[in-house]
Design a protein around this motif. Structure first.
Motif, PDB file in Angstrom:
ATOM      1  N   LEU A 176       0.963  -1.965 -14.413  1.00 48.64           N
ATOM      2  CA  LEU A 176       1.239  -0.826 -15.410  1.00 48.64           C
ATOM      3  C   LEU A 176       0.915   0.265 -14.827  1.00 48.64           C
ATOM      4  CD1 LEU A 176      -0.662  -2.742 -18.224  1.00 48.64           C
ATOM      5  CD2 LEU A 176       1.825  -2.318 -17.999  1.00 48.64           C
ATOM      6  N   VAL A 177       0.003   0.389 -13.505  1.00 48.89           N
ATOM      7  CA  VAL A 177      -0.584   1.635 -13.092  1.00 48.89           C
ATOM      8  C   VAL A 177      -0.110   1.703 -11.584  1.00 48.89           C
ATOM      9  CG1 VAL A 177      -2.321   2.021 -14.588  1.00 48.89           C
ATOM     10  CG2 VAL A 177      -2.673   0.368 -12.682  1.00 48.89           C
ATOM     11  N   LEU A 178       0.909   1.061 -11.140  1.00 51.65           N
ATOM     12  CA  LEU A 178       1.278   1.143  -9.784  1.00 51.65           C
ATOM     13  C   LEU A 178       1.758   2.621  -9.223  1.00 51.65           C
ATOM     14  CD1 LEU A 178       3.805  -2.011  -9.084  1.00 51.65           C
ATOM     15  CD2 LEU A 178       1.418  -1.595  -8.175  1.00 51.65           C
ATOM     16  N   ASP A 179       2.156   3.432 -10.373  1.00 53.13           N
ATOM     17  CA  ASP A 179       2.700   4.697  -9.830  1.00 53.13           C
ATOM     18  C   ASP A 179       1.463   5.597  -9.255  1.00 53.13           C
ATOM     19  OD1 ASP A 179       5.305   4.907  -9.923  1.00 53.13           O
ATOM     20  OD2 ASP A 179       5.274   5.923 -11.801  1.00 53.13           O
ATOM     21  N   VAL A 180       0.110   5.324  -9.960  1.00 54.30           N
ATOM     22  CA  VAL A 180      -0.889   6.070  -9.554  1.00 54.30           C
ATOM     23  C   VAL A 180      -1.737   5.330  -8.693  1.00 54.30           C
ATOM     24  CG1 VAL A 180      -0.765   7.487 -11.544  1.00 54.30           C
ATOM     25  CG2 VAL A 180      -1.927   5.617 -11.689  1.00 54.30           C
ATOM     26  N   SER A 181      -1.599   4.044  -8.449  1.00 51.85           N
ATOM     27  CA  SER A 181      -2.689   3.386  -7.980  1.00 51.85           C
ATOM     28  C   SER A 181      -2.321   3.248  -6.168  1.00 51.85           C
ATOM     29  CB  SER A 181      -3.018   1.920  -8.526  1.00 51.85           C
ATOM     30  OG  SER A 181      -1.891   1.232  -8.311  1.00 51.85           O
ATOM     31  N   GLU A 182      -1.228   3.099  -6.039  1.00 53.28           N
ATOM     32  CA  GLU A 182      -0.809   2.567  -4.492  1.00 53.28           C
ATOM     33  C   GLU A 182      -1.241   3.777  -3.715  1.00 53.28           C
ATOM     34  OE1 GLU A 182       2.507  -0.447  -4.173  1.00 53.28           O
ATOM     35  OE2 GLU A 182       3.400   1.490  -4.815  1.00 53.28           O
ATOM     36  N   THR A 183      -2.075   3.360  -2.699  1.00 54.72           N
ATOM     37  CA  THR A 183      -2.542   4.491  -1.540  1.00 54.72           C
ATOM     38  C   THR A 183      -1.554   4.091  -0.194  1.00 54.72           C
ATOM     39  OG1 THR A 183      -4.322   3.032  -0.725  1.00 54.72           O
ATOM     40  CG2 THR A 183      -4.765   4.454  -2.504  1.00 54.72           C
ATOM     41  N   ILE A 184      -1.863   4.880   0.730  1.00 54.21           N
ATOM     42  CA  ILE A 184      -1.116   4.780   2.091  1.00 54.21           C
ATOM     43  C   ILE A 184      -1.326   3.357   2.400  1.00 54.21           C
ATOM     44  CG2 ILE A 184      -2.765   6.055   3.465  1.00 54.21           C
ATOM     45  CD1 ILE A 184       0.507   6.839   4.236  1.00 54.21           C
ATOM     46  N   ASP A 185      -2.498   2.856   2.523  1.00 50.58           N
ATOM     47  CA  ASP A 185      -2.680   1.526   3.030  1.00 50.58           C
ATOM     48  C   ASP A 185      -1.916   0.477   2.490  1.00 50.58           C
ATOM     49  OD1 ASP A 185      -4.704   2.336   4.899  1.00 50.58           O
ATOM     50  OD2 ASP A 185      -6.216   2.648   3.215  1.00 50.58           O
ATOM     51  N   ILE A 186      -1.978   0.779   1.143  1.00 52.57           N
ATOM     52  CA  ILE A 186      -1.201  -0.374   0.280  1.00 52.57           C
ATOM     53  C   ILE A 186       0.457  -0.231   0.688  1.00 52.57           C
ATOM     54  CG2 ILE A 186      -0.283  -1.224  -2.045  1.00 52.57           C
ATOM     55  CD1 ILE A 186      -3.277  -0.141  -2.952  1.00 52.57           C
ATOM     56  N   PHE A 187       0.861   0.904   0.992  1.00 49.99           N
ATOM     57  CA  PHE A 187       2.174   1.352   1.336  1.00 49.99           C
ATOM     58  C   PHE A 187       2.561   0.421   2.644  1.00 49.99           C
ATOM     59  CE2 PHE A 187       5.344   4.451   3.401  1.00 49.99           C
ATOM     60  CZ  PHE A 187       6.329   4.234   2.437  1.00 49.99           C
ATOM     61  N   VAL A 188       1.577   0.786   3.597  1.00 50.03           N
ATOM     62  CA  VAL A 188       1.649   0.074   4.861  1.00 50.03           C
ATOM     63  C   VAL A 188       1.854  -1.228   4.859  1.00 50.03           C
ATOM     64  CG1 VAL A 188       0.826  -0.347   6.999  1.00 50.03           C
ATOM     65  CG2 VAL A 188       0.521   2.150   6.071  1.00 50.03           C
ATOM     66  N   MET A 199       0.867   4.344  11.775  1.00 47.82           N
ATOM     67  CA  MET A 199       0.748   5.363  12.752  1.00 47.82           C
ATOM     68  C   MET A 199       0.707   6.776  12.381  1.00 47.82           C
ATOM     69  SD  MET A 199       2.782   5.399  16.359  1.00 47.82           S
ATOM     70  CE  MET A 199       2.616   6.773  17.575  1.00 47.82           C
ATOM     71  N   PHE A 200       1.405   7.126  11.609  1.00 54.13           N
ATOM     72  CA  PHE A 200       1.074   8.444  10.894  1.00 54.13           C
ATOM     73  C   PHE A 200      -0.125   8.620  10.391  1.00 54.13           C
ATOM     74  CE2 PHE A 200       1.179  10.849   6.948  1.00 54.13           C
ATOM     75  CZ  PHE A 200       1.428  12.112   7.216  1.00 54.13           C
ATOM     76  N   LYS A 201      -0.521   7.559   9.629  1.00 55.36           N
ATOM     77  CA  LYS A 201      -1.799   7.740   8.917  1.00 55.36           C
ATOM     78  C   LYS A 201      -2.786   7.867   9.920  1.00 55.36           C
ATOM     79  CE  LYS A 201      -5.543   5.684   6.641  1.00 55.36           C
ATOM     80  NZ  LYS A 201      -6.241   4.395   6.459  1.00 55.36           N
ATOM     81  N   THR A 202      -2.934   6.806  10.839  1.00 57.48           N
ATOM     82  CA  THR A 202      -4.139   7.009  12.045  1.00 57.48           C
ATOM     83  C   THR A 202      -4.253   8.220  12.674  1.00 57.48           C
ATOM     84  OG1 THR A 202      -3.341   4.692  12.144  1.00 57.48           O
ATOM     85  CG2 THR A 202      -5.062   5.461  13.747  1.00 57.48           C
TER      86      THR A 202
END
Lengths: 315, 294
Positions: A258-270, A289-292
């Motif tokens: 229900l809240v995926l739009d606001v909960s996903e962070t870059i780590d979850i994306f990776v 790599m971009f994040k690091t």
């Protein structure tokens, strides 16, 4: 150390022979760090390839910066960056304010309240040692629609008419994460302010009292300025973690869909792109790599600024 | 300074605020404890806040009766003990090596080590490394990557450097080797700092689940925290299958619900930490401050 530069070759070997056993002991450590920390850097080449499993390294197709181009044109990428930075800022602000206020108030507990202070402190550290999994379990209990205590309290006190599905409402999510962070780490974070407060000259308090300041006046005009530089240095140092908004809470509590739009962070994306889709390894590596890289640059920059300020303070 | 009436009022206000803070800190744990001791079916009715309504130990029995959870508990214990002992031993050893001011490789080794605090290849390269080392779905994937911690080494080294150098020197004159000096002099003298580091490492090892999830998803290697994660995730409808011991137990006569099982597991997963930490508290506060100030 001057030794490594000024020592001549002959002396070096003389010293090295004397330190045989030290050298022998340190070799496994060199090897260990090399394997577990430096060797994975080789894996970053994945980001520039179209990695296919079951192909040898030299058979992989090189695609240059394609994955980075895809990353920067991906609308999801901007969404997760917004979430990461948004939650980081909330955590930073809330975490700082509460830890400082908590330390200031604790510091006021003197005299026969000293033992009470110790008890409060001990209890306030406790959540720091709980795992995020357990914290998530507790949060979902408290906020539950069925028997959550928060809904119960709000309902009985007449503040709301019907129960709120806290974890299903995107507009609450960042704040839930923020306040949970406060709950978990406020006591622990206050340790350093309490330490800084002890180094304030007691004469200043007496002077302020003679000048007619009350308890809050002294807190505002003596204690707070006394720890100001600590606050600033810590704030800058912590600002370096801006791309680390956390992972576990967002991953577990955000996963009800229900809240995926606001909960996903870059780590979850990776994680999701890297392991979730076939052939996602390369894209996921590029995103990671971009994040690091960005995160390391910000971190080093912030630490540098903090160190400079700290130096100034000491002089 | 003598406390005036106004001071006492302010004290009272602060004490009141602190009591609220303490309640907020403790209540979630207390409520979980209460639910873990309450009959599962009765809990569903709600309204259990401060004391169990229908006492039962069944929730705990069903945890330890379930082979999978019991096994996960054992894996967690083994992993925590092994990681802690090894990490403390090796971090201390490296700290001791680096505490020799004239060691020829001191600078190289220090830089090589400190760099590991900043460089991080990321999740996927890490996965590939472990795969080529044959660590995926092996118990050792919990242990090997955390044998030494750069930050721990720095903290221990600072402590060693603050010790009187004469002790080590006299041992050297007596002909003791470096390893011997480390084991019989440095370790006993560094107990406070080693205890602190042990606490950090143990808490980290006990609490982690992500490495199970990514590197050792096999059921036999599951840890307690990973099992908890599965239960919580399934109650959040994450599309992860509900662990089958839940569905199994629901058909039996004595019932447990995901909620009460979760509560009992939370307690089982928390108690070991809460038991050790008050004993070590006196150490970690001083060390924590010391290392930050450096």
């Amino acid at each position: 150390m001057a030794t490594s530069k000024t020592v001549s070759k002959k002396e070096f070997w003389k010293l090295a022979r004397k330190q045989k056993s030290l050298i022998l002991i340190s070799i496994p450590f060199f090897i260990y760090f090399f394997i577990f920390n430096y060797l994975p850097l080789w894996g970053l080449t994945l980001a520039f390839q179209n990695y296919k499993p079951y192909h040898k390294f030299w058979e992989q197709e090189w695609v240059g910066l394609l994955h980075f181009k895809n990353l920067f044109t991906d609308p999801d990428f901007y969404r997760v960056m917004r979430n990461t930075i948004g939650m980081s800022l909330i955590n930073l602000a809330l975490g700082f304010i509460t830890a400082i206020i908590f330390a200031l108030l604790l510091n006021e507990l003197t005299g026969n309240l000293y033992h009470f202070k110790r008890v409060v402190q001990t209890i306030s550290y406790m959540p720091h040692f709980l795992s995020w999994i357990i914290v998530c379990g507790l949060v979902s209990n408290i906020l539950s629609m069925d028997d959550g205590i928060l809904n119960e309290i709000l309902l009985r006190s007449g503040l709301i008419k019907e129960k709120i599905h806290f974890l299903g409402k995107p507009e609450y999510f960042w704040w839930i994460v923020g306040f949970t962070n406060v709950w978990k780490s406020m006591g622990w974070n206050s340790i350093i302010y309490l330490a800084a407060i002890t180094s304030i000259d007691p004469c200043l308090y007496e002077a302020a009292a003679i000048d007619g300041y009350g308890r809050f006046g002294r807190m505002w005009h003596v204690t707070l300025p006394g720890i100001k530089s600590t606050i600033i240095v810590l704030l800058i140092m912590n600002a370096g973690w801006i791309l680390n908004a956390g992972f576990e809470m967002q991953y577990i509590l955000g996963s009800n869909g229900l809240v995926l739009d606001v909960s996903e962070t870059i780590d979850i994306f990776v994680l999701k792109r890297g392991f979730g889709r076939s052939g996602g390894f390369s894209f996921g590596t590029a995103a990671g790599m971009f994040k690091t890289v960005v995160s390391t640059i910000i971190l080093l920059l912030c630490n540098k600024i903090a160190a400079l300020l700290d130096e100034e303070r000491l002089v | 300074m003598k406390k005036t009436f106004g001071d006492k009022v302010i004290d009272a206000i602060i004490v009141f605020i602190m009591c609220i803070v303490v309640i907020i800190m403790l209540y979630p744990m207390w409520n979980t404890l209460v639910i873990s001791f309450n009959d599962a079916l009765d809990s569903i009715k709600g309204g259990i806040y401060f004391w169990p309504r229908k006492w039962t130990l069944y929730n705990y029995q069903s945890i330890f009766k379930t082979d999978k959870i019991f096994r996960a508990f054992l894996i967690s214990v083994a992993r925590t003990l092994l990681t802690t002992v090894l990490n403390v031993f090796f971090s201390g050893l490296l700290a001791y090596v680096l505490s020799h001011k004239n060691f020829v490789f001191r600078k190289h080794l220090t830089v090589f080590m400190v760099m590991t605090m900043y460089i991080n290849a990321g999740l996927i390269p890490q996965y590939f490394l472990y795969r080529s080392l044959g660590l995926i779905n092996k118990f050792w994937v919990y242990i090997l990557p955390s044998l030494v911690g750069a930050f721990n080494v720095i903290v221990i080294r600072t402590y060693i450097n603050s010790l009187p150098a004469s002790l080590v020197e006299s041992a050297k004159i007596d002909g003791a080797g470096e390893l011997r000096i480390y084991c019989s002099i440095i370790i006993p003298m560094c107990l406070p700092v080693l205890a602190t580091v042990a606490l950090w490492v143990a808490v980290g090892a006990w609490n982690s689940w992500f490495d199970s999830y990514i590197f050792a998803p096999k059921q036999e290697l599951s840890t307690l925290q990973y099992e908890m994660m599965k239960i919580i995730a399934s109650s959040m409808q994450m599309g992860i299958k509900q662990p089958d011991y839940l569905t199994e137990s629901q058909t039996s006569r004595n019932t447990v619900t995901p909620n009460s099982l979760r509560a009992a597991m939370t307690i089982v997963a928390t108690v070991p930490i809460l038991v050790v930490y008050p004993f070590l508290q006196k150490y970690f506060v001083t060390i924590n401050i010391g290392s930050v100030k450096e």
